[in-house]
Design a protein around this motif. Structure first.
Motif, PDB file in Angstrom:
ATOM      1  N   ARG A 180      -2.526  -0.348   6.089  1.00  0.00           N
ATOM      2  CA  ARG A 180      -2.610   0.970   5.440  1.00  0.00           C
ATOM      3  C   ARG A 180      -3.152   1.996   6.419  1.00  0.00           C
ATOM      4  O   ARG A 180      -4.146   1.762   7.101  1.00  0.00           O
ATOM      5  CB  ARG A 180      -3.495   0.893   4.206  1.00  0.00           C
ATOM      6  CG  ARG A 180      -3.745   2.228   3.528  1.00  0.00           C
ATOM      7  CD  ARG A 180      -4.455   2.059   2.211  1.00  0.00           C
ATOM      8  NE  ARG A 180      -3.573   1.444   1.222  1.00  0.00           N
ATOM      9  CZ  ARG A 180      -3.880   1.351  -0.080  1.00  0.00           C
ATOM     10  NH1 ARG A 180      -5.027   1.819  -0.526  1.00  0.00           N
ATOM     11  NH2 ARG A 180      -3.037   0.801  -0.918  1.00  0.00           N
TER      12      ARG A 180
ATOM     13  N   ARG B 167       5.570   3.010   3.618  1.00  0.00           N
ATOM     14  CA  ARG B 167       5.923   3.832   2.457  1.00  0.00           C
ATOM     15  C   ARG B 167       4.646   4.410   1.846  1.00  0.00           C
ATOM     16  O   ARG B 167       3.561   3.908   2.127  1.00  0.00           O
ATOM     17  CB  ARG B 167       6.689   3.018   1.427  1.00  0.00           C
ATOM     18  CG  ARG B 167       5.973   1.733   0.997  1.00  0.00           C
ATOM     19  CD  ARG B 167       6.930   0.807   0.255  1.00  0.00           C
ATOM     20  NE  ARG B 167       6.306  -0.467  -0.086  1.00  0.00           N
ATOM     21  CZ  ARG B 167       6.244  -1.508   0.731  1.00  0.00           C
ATOM     22  NH1 ARG B 167       6.745  -1.420   1.967  1.00  0.00           N
ATOM     23  NH2 ARG B 167       5.688  -2.638   0.344  1.00  0.00           N
TER      24      ARG B 167
ATOM     25  N   CYS C  86       1.429   5.112  -0.260  1.00  0.00           N
ATOM     26  CA  CYS C  86       0.553   4.224  -1.004  1.00  0.00           C
ATOM     27  C   CYS C  86       0.686   4.517  -2.495  1.00  0.00           C
ATOM     28  O   CYS C  86       0.872   5.669  -2.902  1.00  0.00           O
ATOM     29  CB  CYS C  86      -0.900   4.429  -0.594  1.00  0.00           C
ATOM     30  SG  CYS C  86      -1.194   4.193   1.184  1.00  0.00           S
ATOM     31  N   PRO C  87       0.581   3.491  -3.343  1.00  0.00           N
ATOM     32  CA  PRO C  87       0.616   3.746  -4.791  1.00  0.00           C
ATOM     33  C   PRO C  87      -0.618   4.515  -5.217  1.00  0.00           C
ATOM     34  O   PRO C  87      -1.680   4.432  -4.604  1.00  0.00           O
ATOM     35  CB  PRO C  87       0.655   2.340  -5.397  1.00  0.00           C
ATOM     36  CG  PRO C  87       0.022   1.462  -4.348  1.00  0.00           C
ATOM     37  CD  PRO C  87       0.399   2.073  -3.023  1.00  0.00           C
ATOM     38  N   ASP C  88      -0.472   5.273  -6.291  1.00  0.00           N
ATOM     39  CA  ASP C  88      -1.620   5.994  -6.850  1.00  0.00           C
ATOM     40  C   ASP C  88      -2.636   4.997  -7.384  1.00  0.00           C
ATOM     41  O   ASP C  88      -2.259   3.947  -7.941  1.00  0.00           O
ATOM     42  CB  ASP C  88      -1.167   6.929  -7.978  1.00  0.00           C
ATOM     43  CG  ASP C  88      -0.287   8.049  -7.470  1.00  0.00           C
ATOM     44  OD1 ASP C  88      -0.471   8.441  -6.302  1.00  0.00           O
ATOM     45  OD2 ASP C  88       0.588   8.516  -8.225  1.00  0.00           O
TER      46      ASP C  88
END
Length: 218
Positions: free
Chosen positions: A192, A212, A214-216
């Motif tokens: 990350r 891609r 990062c998810p919330d």
């Protein structure tokens, strides 16, 4: 004649200066946009919105402005070997060591409804025919070792779910279905980059490692 013109010119200049400085008010209002007060105060727009920051707050505001347009990006999951290769690709792309983070995600155990592990090819064919006659879908699996070479009817994230699935098959014409608990798979590793600027985003895309957004957070 020349002296009269000179006197008139000086007088006009003095009158103009007195007018622009507001010395003739209230007889003759000073022009708008002048440099003296209170004209400039009257021209202010929402002065109550102006906030004076101390040095620390000003530095924080500047840092936040610089972060504008940055994006959190992540890639994965990676195994140990793939993780080392991915980090080598980031270094080769010009990212400084320590500019990314490793995130390890633990995975949970699972349960399967298991139709057994036939001893040979003939026994497997007979067992598969029995499952088909009962209208059951199945999968021949080769991993993990606990069920390698066996036939799995369904997979479940909890024991309760597996037990409910097995109970629902009680009226099917098939024998010896059991529940097998499987250990948790190895943890997954993710890479990350929490605040990638535009240049870093371009480098990450160039690595072809599947970065891609990062998810919330939940």
């Amino acid at each position: 004649m020349l002296r009269t013109l000179l006197v008139l010119l000086v007088a006009a200049n003095l009158l103009f200066l007195a007018w622009t400085q507001g010395w003739l008010a209230p007889l003759l209002p000073a022009p708008r946009g002048g440099e003296r007060e209170p004209g400039r105060i009257d021209a202010q727009v929402r002065p109550e919105a102006v906030v004076v920051l101390d040095a620390a707050a000003a530095a924080a505001a500047t840092a936040a402005a610089r972060r504008a347009g940055r994006l959190c990006l992540e890639a994965g999951p990676f195994g140990d070997a793939d993780l080392a290769a991915a980090e080598a690709a980031l270094l080769a792309a010009g990212l400084a060591a320590g500019s990314w983070q490793r995130e390890q995600v633990e995975r949970s155990p699972s349960w399967v409804v298991f139709a057994g592990r036939p001893g040979d090819a003939a026994a497997r064919r007979a067992r598969e025919a029995e499952l088909r006659r009962a209208g059951l879908a199945y999968q021949l699996v080769q991993s993990p070792p606990e069920i390698a070479g066996g036939l799995v009817v369904s997979r479940h994230a909890s024991l309760a779910s597996a037990e409910a699935a097995l109970a629902a098959l009680a009226d099917r014409p098939v024998r010896r279905l059991t529940i097998v608990a499987l250990p948790a798979p190895p943890p997954q590793q993710w890479l990350r980059v929490p605040a990638a600027d535009a240049a870093t985003q371009a480098r990450l895309r160039g690595t072809d490692r599947g970065f891609r957004p990062c998810p919330d957070p939940p």
